[in-house]
Every structure is written in structure tokens, then in C-alpha cells.
Design a protein around this motif. Structure first.
Motif, PDB file in Angstrom:
ATOM      1  N   LEU A 272      28.261-168.250 125.608  1.00  0.00           N
ATOM      2  CA  LEU A 272      27.623-167.219 126.425  1.00  0.00           C
ATOM      3  C   LEU A 272      26.605-167.915 127.312  1.00  0.00           C
ATOM      4  O   LEU A 272      25.652-168.533 126.818  1.00  0.00           O
ATOM      5  N   ILE A 273      26.803-167.840 128.633  1.00  0.00           N
ATOM      6  CA  ILE A 273      25.920-168.532 129.582  1.00  0.00           C
ATOM      7  C   ILE A 273      25.396-167.509 130.588  1.00  0.00           C
ATOM      8  O   ILE A 273      26.143-167.078 131.480  1.00  0.00           O
ATOM      9  N   PRO A 274      24.126-167.068 130.453  1.00  0.00           N
ATOM     10  CA  PRO A 274      23.550-166.139 131.430  1.00  0.00           C
ATOM     11  C   PRO A 274      23.559-166.741 132.830  1.00  0.00           C
ATOM     12  O   PRO A 274      23.358-167.945 133.004  1.00  0.00           O
ATOM     13  N   LEU A 275      23.818-165.900 133.823  1.00  0.00           N
ATOM     14  CA  LEU A 275      23.885-166.336 135.215  1.00  0.00           C
ATOM     15  C   LEU A 275      22.605-165.963 135.943  1.00  0.00           C
ATOM     16  O   LEU A 275      21.998-164.927 135.663  1.00  0.00           O
ATOM     17  N   ALA A 280      26.523-162.554 132.580  1.00  0.00           N
ATOM     18  CA  ALA A 280      26.713-163.817 131.859  1.00  0.00           C
ATOM     19  C   ALA A 280      28.186-164.171 131.865  1.00  0.00           C
ATOM     20  O   ALA A 280      29.063-163.307 132.004  1.00  0.00           O
ATOM     21  N   GLU A 281      28.457-165.464 131.721  1.00  0.00           N
ATOM     22  CA  GLU A 281      29.831-165.957 131.666  1.00  0.00           C
ATOM     23  C   GLU A 281      30.173-166.285 130.214  1.00  0.00           C
ATOM     24  O   GLU A 281      29.353-166.830 129.482  1.00  0.00           O
ATOM     25  N   LEU A 303      29.456-162.404 120.835  1.00  0.00           N
ATOM     26  CA  LEU A 303      28.873-162.767 122.124  1.00  0.00           C
ATOM     27  C   LEU A 303      28.328-161.531 122.837  1.00  0.00           C
ATOM     28  O   LEU A 303      27.280-161.586 123.486  1.00  0.00           O
ATOM     29  N   ALA A 304      29.039-160.404 122.699  1.00  0.00           N
ATOM     30  CA  ALA A 304      28.578-159.161 123.327  1.00  0.00           C
ATOM     31  C   ALA A 304      27.258-158.695 122.710  1.00  0.00           C
ATOM     32  O   ALA A 304      26.365-158.220 123.414  1.00  0.00           O
ATOM     33  N   LEU A 315      29.766-159.033 131.573  1.00  0.00           N
ATOM     34  CA  LEU A 315      30.205-160.404 131.335  1.00  0.00           C
ATOM     35  C   LEU A 315      31.334-160.743 132.299  1.00  0.00           C
ATOM     36  O   LEU A 315      31.993-159.857 132.842  1.00  0.00           O
ATOM     37  N   SER A 316      31.566-162.028 132.472  1.00  0.00           N
ATOM     38  CA  SER A 316      32.697-162.463 133.286  1.00  0.00           C
ATOM     39  C   SER A 316      33.365-163.640 132.595  1.00  0.00           C
ATOM     40  O   SER A 316      32.739-164.362 131.815  1.00  0.00           O
TER      41      SER A 316
END
Length: 357
Positions: A272-275, A280-281, A303-304, A315-316
């Protein structure tokens, strides 16, 4: 036009349903009783009372219903006549009639349900004019502005700055707010703690945060995966994961990783990588022998949860064109999906996933 011999009626401004009055007084027997008598003489109805200890005395906060048309200055004059100081008179809301302990607990529940509203919740608890989220480097906790400014750290990276012009913060209020922030920080840490999956076959699979010490186990995960599985995840042909990339997988920049662990083996990995632009991706990898057993669904659901704890609702993910594995996994995890017009990596498809409202 007024008739001769009559006095023109002066329209009084509407009186609010309640006032919050702060009175600083010496902690002597009978002082509060005399104040109550003064308020009764002015036809004010006391609805709530809180006592806040301060150096040299006490600060009584009274929520009252004023008499119709009562000017605030008359109330302040009556309080001063008893040798006390009226430090503030402001409009009060209905929720302020709840006792402070219950109000703080209800506020904590609201913040846990929606972490993105922590600043709003703290604003209500403190009766602050504004609460702002700032980088920790800009918080400057030593700057108190004579008690009208307070800082609450949220970890190493950020802090909340509260300001209140109508009255300075007192220590009891700050202690209560600090306890609330500490509780919510602990709740977020607990959200990120290990989780044991409840499986019908009794296999003890643990979902936990990845750490640098997991590098060898994650390397073995990649070695056990087929080329097709690795291509679905990385969209490029590869057989082994270079050592230099293992650390970024386990501790992604600004993000986190979640591992599915069976015994000593890592059988799945999610990121999980916040943008910076919001959202987040996410990405998933489950070794072949454990696919179609709910591991990917469990990882995505976890992750959610972590995303929601950070106030992220969208998310993406990149997926291969025509590959419906990720949309199916997302649906089982309770997420709504829709294609994104932006193209994914290596010409693949971009997918948007939305957390339940």
C-alpha cells in the motif's frame, strides 16, 4: 412611525438558546453558590457545570440558558460584582450539554470510525476555533501564544495545531485532548498489528507488516512463483528478485507492506503506497500453490483497512489487459471497481478500487 407620547420599540437581537460562560474564581467555600444566586437573579437557567483546576484557583465553565434580551455585559458585571473574573461568554451548542467524559469518548468513537476527521474531532473536544494538520517540522510546540495555541504530535512526521481566541487552553483540557490523540494513535497501531486468518482447514496463516528482516523469505517467495504469476505482478519477465529491490518491497517509500505468513514461509505479499495526489496504489503477489484459497482476498481486505485508517477511500492498481483476477479479488474483498482511463504499466490496464462508504 412612532405615535406621539409613545416610546419606539427597540428590536433586541435574538438571544441564543445557550451560552458557555467561563468564570475564574478563588477556590473558597460559597463562591460558586453566590454566582448561582446572581445567575438566578438574572433569570438564567444553569444547564451544565464543569470545574477546571488552574493555578491560583479554579475555572468554572457554566452552560446556561440566558433570560430573553439579557446583554452579555450585564452578566459579566454581575460576575465581577462577586469578585470573580468572567473570561469568556460564547454561544453554546446542544452537544456541549454532554458531560466532558462522555463527550470525549463519543469523539474518540467518531475519530476511530473516520480517522480523516481527527482534526474536526479535536476541534470539538477543545472548543477550538481551528485545528490544522501540519508537518512536524512546522509545528513549533514552544509557541503557545499565551495559552491560545497548542500542539499535539501525531508521530515523527505530522502534528495537529489547535488555536482558540475566545479563551486560553487550560491544562485539564490539554491533558484530555492529549489522551484522546494517544488513544487514537494506539488504535491506528493496533489496526496495523498482526491478524490470524480464520480458515476452515485450520492452517495458521498470519497477516503482518513486512520488515527488512523478511528479505530472505520474500526472496524465496519469488523463487517459488511461476513466471506467469511474476509477470502478472510485475508485467515483465523475471525469475528472481534483485536484492536491492527486496528492501523497497518490504518498506516501500511512504507506504507499507503486508505479508501472508505460513509457518516460516512468506506465501503472499501486498503493498500500500499513498500517493501525493491522494488515494493510494496497491499490488498483490501470492505464490501459485496458495492461489484460489482466499489469500489474495485477505491481503487486499487488509490493505483496505490500513488505507481507511489513513483516511484513504480510493485505491488504484495496475493489471494486465484482459486479466480479471484483480477485479474478482477486489469484489470478494468488498471493494467496488471500475476501469481507469489512464493506461497502466507496460501498456496494461489501470484499475480503480473504492472502499465501502
Amino acid at each position: 412611525m412612532p405615535q406621539p407620547g409613545r416610546t419606539a420599540a427597540v428590536e433586541e437581537p435574538a438571544t441564543p438558546s445557550a451560552w458557555r460562560v467561563r468564570i475564574r474564581m478563588h477556590d473558597h467555600p460559597g463562591t460558586l453558590a453566590r454566582i448561582a444566586i446572581r445567575l438566578a437573579d438574572l433569570e438564567c437557567n444553569i444547564l451544565g457545570l464543569s470545574v477546571l483546576p488552574v493555578p491560583g484557583g479554579v475555572l468554572d465553565e457554566i452552560v446556561l440558558r440566558p433570560a430573553t434580551g439579557l446583554p452579555r455585559r450585564h452578566l459579566a458585571d454581575a460576575i465581577r460584582a462577586e469578585g470573580c473574573e468572567c473570561t469568556a461568554i460564547i454561544d453554546a451548542d446542544v452537544h456541549e450539554l454532554v458531560d466532558p467524559s462522555s463527550s470525549t469518548l463519543l469523539a474518540a468513537r467518531r475519530a476511530i470510525d473516520d480517522p480523516a476527521r481527527l482534526a474536526d474531532v479535536l476541534k470539538d473536544v477543545l472548543g477550538a476555533d481551528v485545528v490544522t494538520l501540519v508537518p512536524a517540522a512546522e509545528a513549533n510546540p514552544a509557541r503557545t501564544e499565551s495559552g491560545h495555541r497548542a500542539v499535539f504530535e501525531l508521530g515523527a512526521d505530522s502534528a495537529l495545531v489547535a488555536r482558540r481566541q475566545w479563551a486560553p487552553f487550560v491544562q485539564l483540557e490539554l491533558t484530555r485532548a492529549e489522551a484522546l490523540v494517544t488513544l487514537l494513535t494506539a488504535a491506528v497501531r493496533n489496526v496495523a498489528g498482526p491478524v490470524v486468518l480464520d480458515r476452515p482447514d485450520g492452517a495458521a496463516i498470519v497477516l503482518r507488516k513486512g520488515v527488512p528482516g523478511d528479505a530472505d523469505a520474500v526472496s524465496e517467495l519469488h523463487r517459488r512463483c511461476s513466471m506467469a504469476t511474476l509477470f502478472r505482478r510485475y508485467h515483465t519477465g523475471m525469475r528472481t528478485m534483485p536484492r536491492r529491490r527486496l528492501h523497497r518491497l518490504l518498506v516501500p517509500p511512504r507506504g507499507t507492506s503486508v505479508l501472508a505468513v505460513f509457518g516460516r514461509e512468506v506465501i503472499g505479499l501486498g503493498q500500500l503506497i499513498p500517493l501525493m495526489s491522494g488515494g493510494a496504489e496497491i499490488s498483490l503477489l501470492v505464490e501459485d500453490a496458495w492461489q484460489r484459497q482466499g489469500i489474495g482476498t485477505a491481503l487486499l481486505a487488509r490493505l483496505a483497512v490500513l488505507a481507511e485508517a489513513q483516511g484513504i477511500t480510493e485505491l488504484s492498481a495496475d493489471s494486465l489487459a484482459g486479466d480479471d483476477a484483480l477485479p474478482r479479488t477486489a469484489a470478494r474483498a468488498g471493494l467496488r471497481t471500475e476501469p481507469d482511463m489512464e493506461r497502466g504499466e507496460e501498456g496494461g490496464a489501470k484499475l480503480r478500487l473504492f472502499l465501502p462508504a
